[in-house]
Design a protein around this motif. Structure first.
Motif, short mmCIF file in Angstrom:
data_model
loop_
_atom_site.label_atom_id
_atom_site.label_comp_id
_atom_site.label_asym_id
_atom_site.label_seq_id
_atom_site.Cartn_x
_atom_site.Cartn_y
_atom_site.Cartn_z
N GLY A 140 0.71 -1.05 0.06
CA GLY A 140 0.14 -0.04 0.03
C GLY A 140 0.71 1.55 0.11
N HIS A 141 0.28 2.33 -0.21
CA HIS A 141 0.84 3.91 -0.34
C HIS A 141 2.25 3.64 -1.11
N LEU A 142 2.21 3.63 -2.28
CA LEU A 142 3.30 3.45 -3.28
C LEU A 142 3.55 4.71 -3.77
N LEU A 143 4.70 5.28 -4.02
CA LEU A 143 5.32 6.34 -4.91
C LEU A 143 6.04 5.62 -5.97
N ILE A 144 5.58 5.73 -6.99
CA ILE A 144 6.08 5.23 -8.37
C ILE A 144 7.02 6.48 -9.00
N LEU A 145 8.34 6.51 -9.37
CA LEU A 145 9.16 7.40 -9.96
C LEU A 145 9.80 6.84 -11.19
N ALA A 146 9.45 7.69 -12.17
CA ALA A 146 10.22 6.94 -13.34
C ALA A 146 10.89 7.93 -14.21
N THR A 147 12.35 7.92 -14.14
CA THR A 147 13.24 8.66 -15.01
C THR A 147 13.27 8.44 -16.46
N ILE A 148 12.83 9.32 -17.23
CA ILE A 148 13.18 8.89 -18.83
C ILE A 148 13.93 10.15 -19.38
N ARG A 149 14.12 9.84 -20.53
CA ARG A 149 14.90 10.83 -21.50
C ARG A 149 14.27 10.50 -22.95
N LEU A 150 13.61 11.45 -23.40
CA LEU A 150 12.72 11.24 -24.61
C LEU A 150 13.43 11.91 -25.75
N GLY A 151 14.64 11.78 -26.19
CA GLY A 151 15.38 12.64 -27.01
C GLY A 151 16.70 13.04 -26.47
N THR A 152 17.40 13.77 -27.61
CA THR A 152 18.66 14.28 -27.46
C THR A 152 18.74 15.54 -26.84
N PHE B 179 -4.00 9.19 -16.30
CA PHE B 179 -3.95 8.03 -15.46
C PHE B 179 -4.63 8.40 -13.98
N PRO B 180 -5.56 7.74 -13.41
CA PRO B 180 -6.03 8.14 -12.33
C PRO B 180 -5.04 8.28 -11.21
N GLN B 181 -3.67 7.40 -11.25
CA GLN B 181 -2.85 7.64 -10.48
C GLN B 181 -1.74 8.51 -10.49
N THR B 182 -1.89 9.24 -11.61
CA THR B 182 -0.90 10.54 -11.85
C THR B 182 -0.77 11.24 -10.69
N LEU B 183 0.69 11.74 -10.53
CA LEU B 183 0.75 12.85 -9.78
C LEU B 183 1.38 14.12 -10.66
N GLY B 184 1.53 13.95 -11.84
CA GLY B 184 2.30 14.85 -12.89
C GLY B 184 3.73 14.36 -13.08
N ILE B 185 4.33 15.65 -13.59
CA ILE B 185 5.53 15.38 -14.27
C ILE B 185 6.64 16.40 -13.83
N PHE C 77 3.64 8.67 -10.08
CA PHE C 77 2.34 7.95 -9.71
C PHE C 77 2.28 7.56 -8.32
N TYR C 78 0.92 7.55 -7.84
CA TYR C 78 0.80 6.88 -6.61
C TYR C 78 -0.43 5.92 -6.56
N CYS C 79 0.00 4.97 -6.01
CA CYS C 79 -0.98 3.69 -5.77
C CYS C 79 -1.34 3.75 -4.52
N ARG C 80 -2.67 3.70 -4.10
CA ARG C 80 -3.25 3.44 -2.91
C ARG C 80 -3.13 2.11 -2.16
N PHE D 182 -2.58 -0.45 -7.78
CA PHE D 182 -1.45 -0.64 -8.75
C PHE D 182 -1.67 -1.56 -10.01
N ASP D 183 -2.49 -2.64 -9.63
CA ASP D 183 -2.95 -3.39 -10.74
C ASP D 183 -3.62 -2.64 -11.97
N ALA D 184 -4.37 -1.63 -11.40
CA ALA D 184 -5.34 -0.94 -12.24
C ALA D 184 -4.19 0.14 -13.11
N PHE D 185 -3.15 0.56 -12.51
CA PHE D 185 -1.89 1.41 -13.08
C PHE D 185 -1.43 0.49 -14.22
#
Length: 255
Positions: free
Chosen positions: A91-103, A120-126, A194-197, A202-205
């Motif tokens: 429960g109460h999980l914060l997912i952080l994804a670091t990405i680079r989409l170009g040069t 996404f219902p779970q989004t916290l933004g970027i 993203f935040y999963c309660r 999380f399965d929905a995410f």
């Protein structure tokens, strides 16, 4: 709700003490352990690792943090992060994804996928921006991204009993204006959050991510879900950054 609101905001006050575990002082000091001098820009990778360490060092937050740096959310590692030091289970999980989409600039083939994550219902933004400017993106309309810009100096909030704070005292912790920028103008390096309660959330995410990648006309994906992370041999012993409080005799930083 007011008491909870004040208590959470107090975690971010500009003080180097136990009551403010997420202060800018702690962020800066932990960043220094990762090779970032005080005042130097943090990239998405440094930011995500600092957030993970700060949350881990403050279990009272009730959060777990999972960081992915390759665009793949591995369920076995998520399970570990979501249950670490928790007797209540997943429960109460914060997912952080670091990405680079170009040069040098954002590759436009990712535009639709970026905008779709705001749905996404779970989004916290970027957390991202453009060269020399960092923004917090919270939504979109057409090719415009809406963002908040926190970079306005404010007077420090006085330290006092939590019950004594007023709405006026805490008003500067909120941006007064929302701005917009064309998606093609943003920096290609960003941090998705993203935040999963609970487990069902999380399965929905995961289902949202898979549905997005299978959507007709989607040029390219920015996130995928995997069952198990590859087993790499490395020297990582799992230790996390930590920093002492100002009232402690020893302020040594520990890695």
């Amino acid at each position: 709700m007011w008491d909870i609101y004040v208590r959470i905001l107090s975690w971010f006050f500009d003080y180097m003490n136990a009551r403010s575990p997420f202060s800018v002082h702690r962020i800066a000091l932990l960043g220094k352990q990762l090779g970032k001098n005080i005042g130097e820009w943090f990239g998405p990778s440094t930011t995500s690792q600092v957030i993970k360490a700060l949350v881990h060092n403050y279990p009272e937050s009730g959060l777990g943090v999972y960081v992915t740096t390759d665009g793949v959310v591995y369920k076995d590692h998520v399970e570990e992060a979501a249950t670490l030091k928790k007797s209540s289970g997943f429960g109460h999980l914060l997912i952080l994804a670091t990405i680079r989409l170009g040069t040098d600039k954002l590759n436009p083939i990712y535009n639709d996928a970026i905008k779709a994550t705001f749905e996404f219902p779970q989004t916290l933004g970027i957390a991202g921006g453009r060269p020399s400017s960092s923004y917090y993106f919270v939504g979109y309309q057409g090719d415009d991204l809406f963002y908040l810009d926190p970079h306005h100096s404010r007077c420090v909030v006085e330290s006092k009993d939590l019950s004594d704070y007023t709405a006026e005292d805490l008003s500067t912790y909120h941006c007064e204006a929302i701005r917009k920028i064309d998606i093609n103008s943003i920096d290609p390096s960003m941090l998705l959050a993203f935040y999963c309660r609970d487990r069902a959330d999380f399965d929905a995410f995961c289902a949202e991510v898979q549905e997005l990648n299978a959507r007709p006309g989607m040029a390219s994906s920015i996130l995928t879900v995997g069952e198990k992370a590859p087993d790499y041999d490395d020297d990582d012993d799992g230790r996390l950054l930590s920093v002492a409080d100002e009232e402690d005799d020893d302020l040594e930083l520990i890695l």
